[in-house]
Write an enzyme that holds these catalytic residues in place. Structure first.
Site, PDB file in Angstrom:
ATOM      1  N   ASP A  34       0.822  -1.216   0.000  1.00  0.00           N
ATOM      2  CA  ASP A  34       0.000   0.000   0.000  1.00  0.00           C
ATOM      3  C   ASP A  34       0.854   1.264   0.000  1.00  0.00           C
ATOM      4  O   ASP A  34       2.063   1.214   0.199  1.00  0.00           O
ATOM      5  CB  ASP A  34      -0.976  -0.011   1.192  1.00  0.00           C
ATOM      6  CG  ASP A  34      -0.337  -0.506   2.483  1.00  0.00           C
ATOM      7  OD1 ASP A  34       0.893  -0.377   2.638  1.00  0.00           O
ATOM      8  OD2 ASP A  34      -1.070  -1.024   3.348  1.00  0.00           O
ATOM      9  N   ASN A  50      -8.131  -2.873  13.909  1.00  0.00           N
ATOM     10  CA  ASN A  50      -9.522  -3.032  13.462  1.00  0.00           C
ATOM     11  C   ASN A  50      -9.667  -4.154  12.439  1.00  0.00           C
ATOM     12  O   ASN A  50     -10.705  -4.288  11.800  1.00  0.00           O
ATOM     13  CB  ASN A  50     -10.053  -1.717  12.881  1.00  0.00           C
ATOM     14  CG  ASN A  50      -9.286  -1.283  11.626  1.00  0.00           C
ATOM     15  OD1 ASN A  50      -8.358  -1.959  11.189  1.00  0.00           O
ATOM     16  ND2 ASN A  50      -9.686  -0.163  11.059  1.00  0.00           N
ATOM     17  N   HIS A  96      -7.725  -4.553   9.691  1.00  0.00           N
ATOM     18  CA  HIS A  96      -7.315  -4.296   8.304  1.00  0.00           C
ATOM     19  C   HIS A  96      -6.036  -5.050   7.971  1.00  0.00           C
ATOM     20  O   HIS A  96      -5.187  -5.287   8.825  1.00  0.00           O
ATOM     21  CB  HIS A  96      -7.231  -2.801   7.973  1.00  0.00           C
ATOM     22  CG  HIS A  96      -6.066  -2.053   8.520  1.00  0.00           C
ATOM     23  ND1 HIS A  96      -6.198  -0.872   9.204  1.00  0.00           N
ATOM     24  CD2 HIS A  96      -4.734  -2.279   8.461  1.00  0.00           C
ATOM     25  CE1 HIS A  96      -5.006  -0.418   9.535  1.00  0.00           C
ATOM     26  NE2 HIS A  96      -4.101  -1.248   9.104  1.00  0.00           N
ATOM     27  N   GLU A 139      -9.783  -1.863   4.752  1.00  0.00           N
ATOM     28  CA  GLU A 139     -10.437  -1.488   6.003  1.00  0.00           C
ATOM     29  C   GLU A 139     -11.777  -2.219   6.150  1.00  0.00           C
ATOM     30  O   GLU A 139     -12.396  -2.585   5.145  1.00  0.00           O
ATOM     31  CB  GLU A 139     -10.718   0.022   5.997  1.00  0.00           C
ATOM     32  CG  GLU A 139      -9.474   0.896   6.025  1.00  0.00           C
ATOM     33  CD  GLU A 139      -8.926   1.124   7.431  1.00  0.00           C
ATOM     34  OE1 GLU A 139      -8.909   0.183   8.244  1.00  0.00           O
ATOM     35  OE2 GLU A 139      -8.498   2.261   7.702  1.00  0.00           O
TER      36      GLU A 139
END
Ligand code: GLP
Length: 249
Positions: free
Chosen positions: A67, A136, A138, A143
């Site tokens: 990313d 979370n 990801h 996400e």
């Protein structure tokens, strides 16, 4: 999912480094997928240390990072490209032409995402993908959402993700870009082997959801349970909420 628990984050890094070096020695033209974040810092240090003096030959390997921030090019000090340069690339003999990265400052981001998917396909896919885990759930920058993207795409980051990346931006969360480019869930799942590294007690809940939780797009890492060749490498603190069998290193 195979689970290996090490006593410390340093031991975890040494185990993953050894696995990468073994893979490089068995297959010089290895295609690696690489993460950023704080978790892999000890791994990259170990790889740099073990590669000193050309002790490990990276010249035929190829790397794809997962990313990059939208709006930053690779010369920006807070870009993931610059992070990788500092932490790994300048310490090993990778051929510059074999380092593949998303360009977050490309004029046409949709085109940039398509280019990246094609480059991965042309390389024959990713042999060994390393992942970190967001609190979370990801992975890369996929996400939690009602629907996940299969392929490389532009994504809006959650406030929590931006806050946990503020360290790269002098601690100022307002400077963290709101969007990123990330490889997609299918790009991840098509990798031949996956190693997920998780360290520290603040990731214990996330680690247990990844390993034992229900499959849900609300926790993207849970979908790794579908892959036939995933190893989760956890330090003891990250493993403290796990249920079921885990193997000590
Ligand atoms: C970041 C990265 C991910 C990384 C994750 C965990 O936002 N985009 O690739 O794995 O979040 O980061 P950390 O290791 O710093 O907890």
């Amino acid at each position: 999912m195979r689970v290996l628990v090490s006593a410390t984050a340093a031991e975890l890094a040494a185990t993953v480094a050894a696995r990468i070096i073994d893979s490089l020695q068995a297959h010089a033209a290895l295609v690696l997928g690489l993460p950023t974040g704080r978790t892999p810092l000890p791994l990259y240090e170990e790889l740099a240390r073990r590669s000193a003096g050309r002790a490990v030959d990276w010249s035929s390997a190829r790397t794809f990072n997962l990313d990059e921030w939208v709006g930053l090019n690779g010369r920006h000090a807070s870009s993931y490209r610059a992070y990788m340069q500092r932490c790994l690339f300048e310490h090993v003999n990778l051929d510059a032409e074999h380092i593949e990265f998303l360009d977050g400052a490309a004029p046409d981001l949709d085109e940039e995402c398509r280019r990246y998917e094609q480059a991965i396909a042309q390389a024959g896919g990713i042999d060994l993908l390393l992942l970190g885990l967001g609190r979370n759930g990801h992975i890369g920058f996929n996400e939690p959402a009602a629907q996940l993207q299969t392929r490389t795409h532009r994504t809006r980051l959650t406030d929590e993700t931006r806050a946990s990346n503020a360290w790269l931006f002098g601690g100022e969360v307002d400077r963290v870009p709101t969007d990123a480019l990330s490889i997609g869930m299918a790009t991840i799942i098509e990798s031949r082997a996956i190693l997920v590294m998780v360290s520290g007690s603040r990731k214990a809940q996330a680690a247990s959801e990844m390993v034992n939780g229900p499959l849900t797009t609300a926790f993207p890492a849970s979908l790794l349970q579908l892959h036939p060749n995933v190893t989760a490498l956890l330090d003891r603190e990250a493993a403290r909420l796990l249920q079921g069998p885990a193997h000590a290193l």
